[in-house]
Scaffold this motif. Sequence first.
Motif, PDB file in Angstrom:
ATOM      1  N   GLN A   1       0.836  -1.197   0.000  1.00  0.00           N
ATOM      2  CA  GLN A   1       0.000   0.000   0.000  1.00  0.00           C
ATOM      3  C   GLN A   1       0.880   1.259   0.000  1.00  0.00           C
ATOM      4  O   GLN A   1       1.829   1.362   0.770  1.00  0.00           O
ATOM      5  CB  GLN A   1      -0.890   0.003   1.239  1.00  0.00           C
ATOM      6  CG  GLN A   1      -1.688   1.274   1.436  1.00  0.00           C
ATOM      7  CD  GLN A   1      -2.729   1.482   0.343  1.00  0.00           C
ATOM      8  OE1 GLN A   1      -3.505   0.578   0.058  1.00  0.00           O
ATOM      9  NE2 GLN A   1      -2.714   2.642  -0.297  1.00  0.00           N
ATOM     10  N   ARG A   2       0.534   2.215  -0.850  1.00  0.00           N
ATOM     11  CA  ARG A   2       1.231   3.495  -0.836  1.00  0.00           C
ATOM     12  C   ARG A   2       0.627   4.382   0.255  1.00  0.00           C
ATOM     13  O   ARG A   2      -0.588   4.390   0.456  1.00  0.00           O
ATOM     14  CB  ARG A   2       1.156   4.188  -2.200  1.00  0.00           C
ATOM     15  CG  ARG A   2       1.942   3.433  -3.268  1.00  0.00           C
ATOM     16  CD  ARG A   2       2.244   4.269  -4.491  1.00  0.00           C
ATOM     17  NE  ARG A   2       3.156   3.547  -5.377  1.00  0.00           N
ATOM     18  CZ  ARG A   2       4.467   3.553  -5.253  1.00  0.00           C
ATOM     19  NH1 ARG A   2       5.033   4.264  -4.284  1.00  0.00           N
ATOM     20  NH2 ARG A   2       5.219   2.880  -6.091  1.00  0.00           N
ATOM     21  N   VAL A   3       1.518   5.138   0.950  1.00  0.00           N
ATOM     22  CA  VAL A   3       1.068   5.877   2.126  1.00  0.00           C
ATOM     23  C   VAL A   3       1.685   7.271   2.193  1.00  0.00           C
ATOM     24  O   VAL A   3       2.795   7.503   1.715  1.00  0.00           O
ATOM     25  CB  VAL A   3       1.430   5.129   3.431  1.00  0.00           C
ATOM     26  CG1 VAL A   3       0.573   3.886   3.609  1.00  0.00           C
ATOM     27  CG2 VAL A   3       2.917   4.780   3.488  1.00  0.00           C
ATOM     28  N   ARG A   4       0.915   8.165   2.760  1.00  0.00           N
ATOM     29  CA  ARG A   4       1.418   9.499   3.110  1.00  0.00           C
ATOM     30  C   ARG A   4       2.097   9.372   4.467  1.00  0.00           C
ATOM     31  O   ARG A   4       1.546   8.793   5.399  1.00  0.00           O
ATOM     32  CB  ARG A   4       0.258  10.481   3.180  1.00  0.00           C
ATOM     33  CG  ARG A   4       0.571  11.855   3.727  1.00  0.00           C
ATOM     34  CD  ARG A   4      -0.681  12.729   3.614  1.00  0.00           C
ATOM     35  NE  ARG A   4      -0.536  13.985   4.330  1.00  0.00           N
ATOM     36  CZ  ARG A   4      -0.966  14.199   5.559  1.00  0.00           C
ATOM     37  NH1 ARG A   4      -1.547  13.212   6.229  1.00  0.00           N
ATOM     38  NH2 ARG A   4      -0.828  15.386   6.117  1.00  0.00           N
ATOM     39  N   VAL A   5       3.301   9.908   4.600  1.00  0.00           N
ATOM     40  CA  VAL A   5       4.086   9.799   5.828  1.00  0.00           C
ATOM     41  C   VAL A   5       4.078  11.151   6.539  1.00  0.00           C
ATOM     42  O   VAL A   5       4.584  12.148   6.023  1.00  0.00           O
ATOM     43  CB  VAL A   5       5.535   9.363   5.516  1.00  0.00           C
ATOM     44  CG1 VAL A   5       6.360   9.334   6.800  1.00  0.00           C
ATOM     45  CG2 VAL A   5       5.541   7.990   4.843  1.00  0.00           C
ATOM     46  N   GLN A   6       3.474  11.157   7.741  1.00  0.00           N
ATOM     47  CA  GLN A   6       3.420  12.379   8.546  1.00  0.00           C
ATOM     48  C   GLN A   6       4.318  12.208   9.765  1.00  0.00           C
ATOM     49  O   GLN A   6       4.250  11.191  10.463  1.00  0.00           O
ATOM     50  CB  GLN A   6       1.991  12.660   9.012  1.00  0.00           C
ATOM     51  CG  GLN A   6       1.882  13.938   9.853  1.00  0.00           C
ATOM     52  CD  GLN A   6       0.494  14.143  10.426  1.00  0.00           C
ATOM     53  OE1 GLN A   6      -0.264  13.187  10.577  1.00  0.00           O
ATOM     54  NE2 GLN A   6       0.165  15.387  10.744  1.00  0.00           N
ATOM     55  N   ILE A   7       5.145  13.203  10.011  1.00  0.00           N
ATOM     56  CA  ILE A   7       6.052  13.195  11.160  1.00  0.00           C
ATOM     57  C   ILE A   7       5.450  14.071  12.253  1.00  0.00           C
ATOM     58  O   ILE A   7       5.293  15.281  12.068  1.00  0.00           O
ATOM     59  CB  ILE A   7       7.451  13.705  10.768  1.00  0.00           C
ATOM     60  CG1 ILE A   7       7.988  12.973   9.527  1.00  0.00           C
ATOM     61  CG2 ILE A   7       8.404  13.564  11.957  1.00  0.00           C
ATOM     62  CD1 ILE A   7       8.123  11.487   9.696  1.00  0.00           C
TER      63      ILE A   7
END
Length: 365
Positions: free
Chosen positions: A332-338
Amino acid sequence: MSLALKNIVKSFGATAVLKGVDLEVGKGELVALLGPSGSGKTTLLKIIAGLEWPDSGMLEVDGENWFDLPARRRQTGFVFQHYALFPHMSVRENIAFGLRVRPRGLRPARAKIQARVGELLKFLQIPHLADRYPGQLSGGQRQRVALGRALAINPKLLLLDEPFGALDAAIRRDLRRWLRQVHEATGSTTVFVTHDQEEAFELADRVVVMSEGRIEQIGPADVIADRPATPFVARFMGATVSLRVRLAGGRAVEEDLDLSALPPSDLPDGPADLVIRPEDIRLQRAERSAWNIRARSSNGPRVHFALQHRDGTEAEAELARRDADPTLVEGQRVRVQILAGAVFAQPAAKASAPTHSSKLKETIQ
């Protein structure tokens, strides 16, 4: 009492163990020396106790130069990891030992020694153990006896070297709370050595993080956890993911990362390293993202995600299982939030290298 260490240097042969340590401890303060093996924390504690001598530097206690005093005159109480109780002496005799071996002119009368031991037995909640021998005690009971022996002489300074290291986790937790109560009841100035972060942060007023003979950071637990002063402190605190970013106008930016939750920085514009704990990363489905989930695994309470950028860069995220979206699966492609992290400007030599993200894999023993 208060103590001040100034520019303490110590080597064993060609090995530099302490490289110019400066530290002040206030009256009635409880301070933890925290760091990996070989960081110099136990050597520093032994120098305070008079069990080791530095190559150079100063140690002042209430303004008095303690390097002019032998260990026996420093009136310190020392508790070792492995108790160091006398096996042929009862609990009562072990606690009384420091008073009984004082020079004749300084030794209390027998009745006063007995009274002091009786007070400590009650204070430590072990009067029922008074006539037992160390071999008849549990690890936690032995540690209480060792602390009683250290307190018997009314020490100016209480020093503890990995005091709970030989005990199992449940007993350590109970004794940590108990030791904090002892500290507050006695008002003693206390310095203790540990490699256990939880122990240091639960017990200490301030934590001194050490690495390779130097102090990396001093402060309360929350400051060290949330605002590590150096990359070493960040990694020691569990920030095992390192990503290359850019600083622009005081903000960390990177095209394929959501860094909007990070506070502004006063670092200059240019390449920087963002060091992150895996649990401070959040993931959302995003079909056009450059990041995808390479693998997903669970240990029961927590779910671990291995992430990969389209340029081959890897990172890790970890979530509580109840917070992990079940649709976030391998591929799955994902948005990465820090959500949180520490930003450090790159040295000039490193800044000239390619600026793509990279994962840090470093084990801190």
